[in-house]
Design a protein around this motif. Structure first.
Motif, PDB file in Angstrom:
ATOM      1  N   ARG A 107       9.777  -1.680  -3.043  1.00 29.01           N
ATOM      2  CA  ARG A 107       9.357  -2.994  -3.517  1.00 29.01           C
ATOM      3  C   ARG A 107      10.259  -4.074  -2.903  1.00 29.01           C
TER       4      ARG A 107
ATOM      5  N   VAL B 244       2.289  -4.847   1.794  1.00 25.91           N
ATOM      6  CA  VAL B 244       0.995  -4.807   1.120  1.00 25.91           C
ATOM      7  C   VAL B 244       1.155  -5.394  -0.275  1.00 25.91           C
ATOM      8  N   ASP B 245       0.191  -6.196  -0.703  1.00 26.25           N
ATOM      9  CA  ASP B 245       0.181  -6.783  -2.047  1.00 26.25           C
ATOM     10  C   ASP B 245      -0.751  -5.953  -2.921  1.00 26.25           C
ATOM     11  N   ASP B 246      -0.186  -5.301  -3.965  1.00 24.74           N
ATOM     12  CA  ASP B 246      -0.998  -4.505  -4.889  1.00 24.74           C
ATOM     13  C   ASP B 246      -1.219  -5.213  -6.212  1.00 24.74           C
TER      14      ASP B 246
ATOM     15  N   THR C 241       1.159  -6.728  -8.143  1.00 25.27           N
ATOM     16  CA  THR C 241       2.338  -6.777  -8.999  1.00 25.27           C
ATOM     17  C   THR C 241       3.068  -8.093  -8.795  1.00 25.27           C
TER      18      THR C 241
ATOM     19  N   ILE D  11       4.837  -4.414  -1.415  1.00 27.47           N
ATOM     20  CA  ILE D  11       5.290  -3.065  -1.061  1.00 27.47           C
ATOM     21  C   ILE D  11       5.591  -3.081   0.435  1.00 27.47           C
TER      22      ILE D  11
END
Length: 515
Positions: free
Chosen positions: A432, A478-480, A482, A495
């Protein structure tokens, strides 16, 4: 269109006058007499401007409210700043720029009247209506024997020059520039250096209002220097023997190149001081004047760069003109002596016999007509003429004075290496961004900003570029969804990871492209 007045006269005494015996003579020596002549010529150059206010009463209408001399000075200023090395100022554009100045003097008058005043002033400065479109002043000097001698001083303020496509442009003369800056026959080099030294002193003392006037005077001198070179090159194109290319012009070119190099270095230093004064000024008026000074000095640098280019091209132009004029074919026929061959023999003849001669002369003296088709002789000469050599090495370029650019980067090399170590992640262990920022903060308080910048940049990785370059690893983010929980940063908790690229596939692709 209004017609300008006849040529001016300053003195109206008899042509010569011998001092009476025993009478005191004027100040001896040529220096004193030359100083008087310079002041008289300076007075003569301002006479057309004063004459505008005297003649405005002769115009049809109430024009007493207009200050014609102010409009004339503004016109000279506009033409001087708009003209370039090869072209001049367009008359319609000069009139358009003069309209606000004229309208400010009589805002309630119609626009047509403002335009009429502007055109009348511009035509008067060109001296439309005279034969040579120039002014003439008569002044007196004292010869070596003490006798009073009259001399004529011919000058122009604004002259019309032809342009491409039949257009007519306006250019100011040296006399007009001298009227504008308040001097006459001043040495250009010394005046330019003095003006810029004065400008630097005024800027260092914070007197920006006076510095703006000094900067404008320095720009006028730059225009005058370029005008001197332009006239020399024009005289060379007409007759290469009329210009001293053995000593005078090469010395002038070398002196001008040294002058441009010194002025360029000096003006860059002045520009740095002006920008500092502009950024540090708190008074809005000082900040505005400093911004105007920046534009003026940048324009001076542009004109000096253009002048340097013309100076470097002067030598090849002289050689090309020398070859063209030296090997030009002589005239096929000699000119006609109008007095000896036509006028003197015809005058004693009666009219019945003289008209046959005059009719034949005027029928053939109207000039040649260009043929509609090219002659075979012209075509053969054009095809057999060897091509001109176009490549000119010219003079040796001076070595530039390079100034080291200050390193104003926010991050150091050590921080960049530390960020690379943090982002050198194993391919199977992404992390993260919040954890990377915490690790970076423990190393260096300023390092998290660099890590965040590199991580955001990795959100759109250039996969194709890395593939073509043969890179084996690629950083991605990558944006998940969170959210970031950090004291300094917000947004998405990305991430961040490292992807391995297919090296075998890249090698196969490169071999296929090579085949």
């Amino acid at each position: 269109m209004s017609v300008a007045p006849p040529n001016l006269s300053v003195v109206t005494a008899p042509t010569t006058a011998t001092p009476a015996s025993g009478a005191p003579r004027p100040a001896p020596g040529p220096a004193a007499d030359e100083g008087l002549a310079r002041r008289l010529r300076a007075l003569a150059c301002t006479a057309p401007l004063h004459d505008l206010d005297a003649r405005k009463a002769m115009l049809a209408g109430e024009f007493g409210v207009y200050a014609m001399a102010e409009v004339a000075l503004s016109a000279i200023d506009l033409v001087t700043l708009q003209m370039d090395f090869d072209t001049g100022a367009e008359p319609d554009e000069v009139v358009a720029r003069l309209l606000p100045r004229v309208a400010a003097q009589a805002p309630l008058r119609p626009r047509t009247e403002h335009e009429r005043v502007a055109r009348w002033v511009l035509d008067s400065l060109v001296n439309v209506g005279s034969v040579d479109r120039g002014f003439r002043a008569v002044y007196g000097t004292f010869g070596h024997d003490g006798a009073y001698v009259r001399r004529e001083y011919d000058f122009k303020l604004i002259e019309e020059v032809p342009g491409p496509g039949g257009a007519v442009y306006l250019r100011t003369t040296d006399e007009a520039v001298n009227v504008l800056v308040g001097a006459l026959d001043t040495d250009v080099t010394s005046a330019q250096i003095a003006a810029e030294v004065k400008l630097e002193v005024l800027i260092s003392r914070g007197r920006l209002a006076d510095a703006q006037l000094a900067a404008e005077q320095a720009r006028y001198r730059t225009v005058q220097y370029a005008e001197t070179l332009r006239r020399t090159l024009e005289a060379t194109r007409r007759n290469v023997r009329a210009v001293d290319w053995l000593q005078t012009v090469p010395a002038m070119i070398d002196e001008a190149l040294d002058h441009v190099a010194d002025r360029y270095r000096h003006e860059n230093a002045i520009l740095t001081n002006i920008r500092r004064a502009r950024d540090e000024a708190e008074d809005p008026d000082h900040k505005r004047r400093a911004a105007e000074l920046v534009d003026i000095v940048k324009d001076c640098i542009r004109r000096h760069t253009q002048l340097q280019t013309r100076l470097l091209d002067a030598g090849p132009l002289f050689r090309a003109e020398q070859d063209r004029q030296a090997f030009a074919p002589p005239a096929a026929r000699t000119g006609v002596d109008l007095y000896g061959q036509l006028l003197a023999p015809v005058l004693p003849l009666p009219v019945s016999a003289a008209h046959r001669v005059t009719d034949a002369f005027f029928a053939r003296g109207t000039g040649l007509r260009a043929p509609h088709a090219v002659r075979l002789a012209d075509l053969a000469e054009l095809l057999l003429t060897p091509p001109l050599e176009r490549a000119h090495l010219g003079a040796e370029m001076p070595e530039p004075d390079l100034v080291a650019t200050p390193d104003d980067s926010r991050f150091s090399e050590e921080q960049l290496a530390a960020a690379g170590e943090l982002l050198d992640l194993p391919p199977d262990a992404p992390r993260r961004l919040s954890g990377l920022l915490a690790d970076a903060r423990r190393r260096d308080p300023g390092l998290p900003y660099l890590v965040a910048l590199l991580a955001v940049h990795a959100a759109g990785p250039a996969v194709g570029t890395a593939y073509r370059q043969g890179d084996e690893r690629l950083l991605f983010a990558v944006d998940d969804g969170t959210q970031m929980t950090d004291a300094e940063f917000g947004g998405a908790d990305l991430i961040v990871g490292t992807a391995l690229l297919d090296a075998a596939g890249m090698a196969a692709g490169r071999s296929e492209a090579a085949s």
